[in-house]
Design a protein around this motif. Sequence first.
Motif, PDB file in Angstrom:
ATOM      1  N   THR A 254      47.032  43.426  37.469  1.00  0.00           N
ATOM      2  CA  THR A 254      47.542  44.376  38.385  1.00  0.00           C
ATOM      3  C   THR A 254      46.277  44.739  38.621  1.00  0.00           C
ATOM      4  O   THR A 254      45.278  44.341  38.485  1.00  0.00           O
ATOM      5  N   ALA A 255      46.799  44.589  38.711  1.00  0.00           N
ATOM      6  CA  ALA A 255      45.557  44.846  39.355  1.00  0.00           C
ATOM      7  C   ALA A 255      44.846  45.884  38.538  1.00  0.00           C
ATOM      8  O   ALA A 255      45.417  46.792  38.046  1.00  0.00           O
TER       9      ALA A 255
ATOM     10  N   ASP B  53      47.452  40.618  39.224  1.00  0.00           N
ATOM     11  CA  ASP B  53      46.273  41.488  39.195  1.00  0.00           C
ATOM     12  C   ASP B  53      45.029  40.775  39.695  1.00  0.00           C
ATOM     13  O   ASP B  53      43.909  41.232  39.495  1.00  0.00           O
TER      14      ASP B  53
ATOM     15  N   LYS C 258      47.381  47.728  34.644  1.00  0.00           N
ATOM     16  CA  LYS C 258      47.949  46.384  34.695  1.00  0.00           C
ATOM     17  C   LYS C 258      49.324  46.352  35.340  1.00  0.00           C
ATOM     18  O   LYS C 258      49.589  45.545  36.213  1.00  0.00           O
TER      19      LYS C 258
END
Length: 393
Positions: free
Chosen positions: A12-13, A70, A262
């Motif tokens: 997730t970034a 991510d 995340k």
Amino acid sequence: MSQGTTRAASGTATRRLTAAALALPLAATGLLTATAGPAQAAPRSGAAITVSLGDSYISGEAGRWQGNSDTFTGSRSGTDRAWTGHGYDASQVYGATAQNGCDRSDSAEVLSAFGADRAVNLACSGATTANVFRAAHGGQSFKGEAPQADQLASLAAHRRVGTVVLSIGGNDLGFVHAITQCVLDYEASAGDCRDSQQAAIDAQIDTAMANVGTSIDEIRAVMSADGYAASAYRIVLQSYPSPIPRSSEDRYPQSGWSRTTKGGCPAGDDDLDWARDQMVPQVAQRLSEVAADRGVQFLDVQDLLQGHEVCSTSDQLAGSAQPPSAETSEWARFLTTGLTQGTKQESFHPNYYGQLALGQCLSLIADQPADQDFSCQSTPGQGTDGVYLTPAS
């Protein structure tokens, strides 16, 4: 009715915040900008089409994304359908409405259910009930488009409309503010948001539901003016699916930063449980009451994303070891500020997979009697072939 008889056969970034930038319009988009034409003596001939009206949960907001990743670059591990090989072009997914923000995606439920030749999407991301009413009855234009009931009047005068599907009311209730405040409170360690936001929703819900009922009245008025008998078409009012899981079904712990850095689901356990088991069901119940009062069909999708939500223990982020798929990936867009992946208004909406699932719901209910209400659900670990209907309770 058994699950088997209604199960579909289709098949997730790091650091995404800060949440202060978050704005999550519940979208609804329109393809036509013309105002209503003159009344017709009778509905047009030809194959009947299905028309969707309302906000972002039916317009196709977040249809750009096949799950979440991510990874910031390239195709984002195959999740970004706007990737051209050398850059990003959201119009590949949202067409011309990528410019005005209505974000009607190519995978929006009405299109994924019936195809572009048998369906028209007039919904627009961020719409409220005031954007559905006819202009002559207090309706407001939105994002450069005429009120949706006026667009429907023009369409129904020239093509035979068999079904109108409506998703509206969430923006009237202030979902944007509720979700934003819960994220802000979590990031600031300010405690739960549920009590304050529940009070805000309770203060607005009667007016919002009355306006949903008026939206249905507006649809009937334009259909009647275009020469349609009440028996010549059906109206389906649908609820909203929950994009986030209960705390017990969140794969990231409440403590630490993993839900933020995340998972893209920054909210406390109590707020997750409130949203999933109180707010979403409350809105669904009230919408079902509006449907019953107005004599239209109700499609309850509050549990559709169960096991496929953002941060669910039953799914995962896409990556090099696990490409995106309807079986393993999340069916809703995670929280993003719009600085690295897409736009922030896509956050917490059904993504490409979620919209295909909604399309399955719509295609399934089309085969059922119009005087019966249904709940649409899915099976964790399965794709859209695990979507099925049960009688609504």
